[in-house]
Design a protein around this motif. Structure first.
Motif: not given
Length: 236
Positions: A1-30
């Motif tokens: 890997m050349t010094p100019a090439v970098r790594l980035w992460a993307i987290l899609p987190a717009a879902g509401v998690g209907r299958r969880m049956g929770s009022a809170i989106p699954k990504q925000y559950l405790e």
């Protein structure tokens, strides 16, 4: 890997998690004293090789600002879309001016908090010189059935060569942007990034990871994720 090439992460987190049956989106559950997304983000934000993380959030998201990473300098917020593919493309576009087309993008589900550091590093090391990119996964071990007309079996599928597709999925920014735009222009709402790359005739590489990299989709997944995080030594 050349010094100019970098790594980035993307987290899609717009879902509401209907299958969880929770009022809170699954990504925000405790989960063990933190939200699911905080466990997921921790691995990427603390990783020395990752330059930044883009989180794609729904327009009505009222939970993000209360998380530990809402104002983190390594985290950028992007607008989520109607489907996962829209959110990922929006997040890619949010890197305009920050990243180059040859940089690598690691797309990871926000609801996969149990990704192991060793699996993340194995994926990166395996793909840095790959002409296409690839994803984490595990070979299918169970007998696979095809259903037809409800829940009746229509046949048994040969499992040889079948894999469960996990995340992260790692591709060059320019290729991923082109692939997603092409899929959406054709009204093909691809369910993962590898599918978009495949549409262009490429063959992403499969890198074997661990089965504990589960995606939280149902209520019973939360205690299982708690167990895996404890097994990994990430919680007490």
């Amino acid at each position: 890997m050349t010094p100019a090439v970098r790594l980035w992460a993307i987290l899609p987190a717009a879902g509401v998690g209907r299958r969880m049956g929770s009022a809170i989106p699954k990504q925000y559950l405790e989960l063990a004293g933190r939200t699911v997304i905080e466990h997921t983000l921790a691995l990427f934000v603390s990783h020395a090789r990752i330059s930044g993380v883009v989180v794609a959030l729904g327009p009505e998201d009222g939970y993000w600002n209360a998380t530990a990473y809402a104002t983190h300098p390594k985290v950028v917020r992007a607008m989520g879309g109607a489907e996962r593919c829209h959110s990922v493309l929006n997040a890619v576009m949010a890197l305009d001016g920050r990243a180059e087309d040859e940089d690598w993008i690691l797309v990871h589900d926000a609801a996969r908090p149990c990704l192991r550091l060793e699996d993340l590093d194995r994926l990166v090391d395996s793909l840095l010189d790959d002409p296409v990119g690839g994803l984490l996964g595990i070979p299918v071990r169970d007998t696979m059935k095809r259903a037809k007309g409800g829940q009746r079996i229509d046949g048994t599928v040969d499992r040889s060569g079948l894999w469960h597709a996990y995340t992260p999925q790692m591709f060059r920014l320019g290729l991923l942007r082109h692939a997603l735009r092409d899929a959406l222009a054709a009204n093909d709402l691809v369910t993962d990034d590898a599918s978009a790359i495949e549409r262009l005739g490429h063959a992403p590489r499969l890198v074997e990871g661990h089965a504990d990299n589960i995606k939280i989709t149902r209520a019973e997944d939360l205690p299982l994720a708690h167990f895996y995080l404890r097994q990994q030594g990430r919680i007490d």
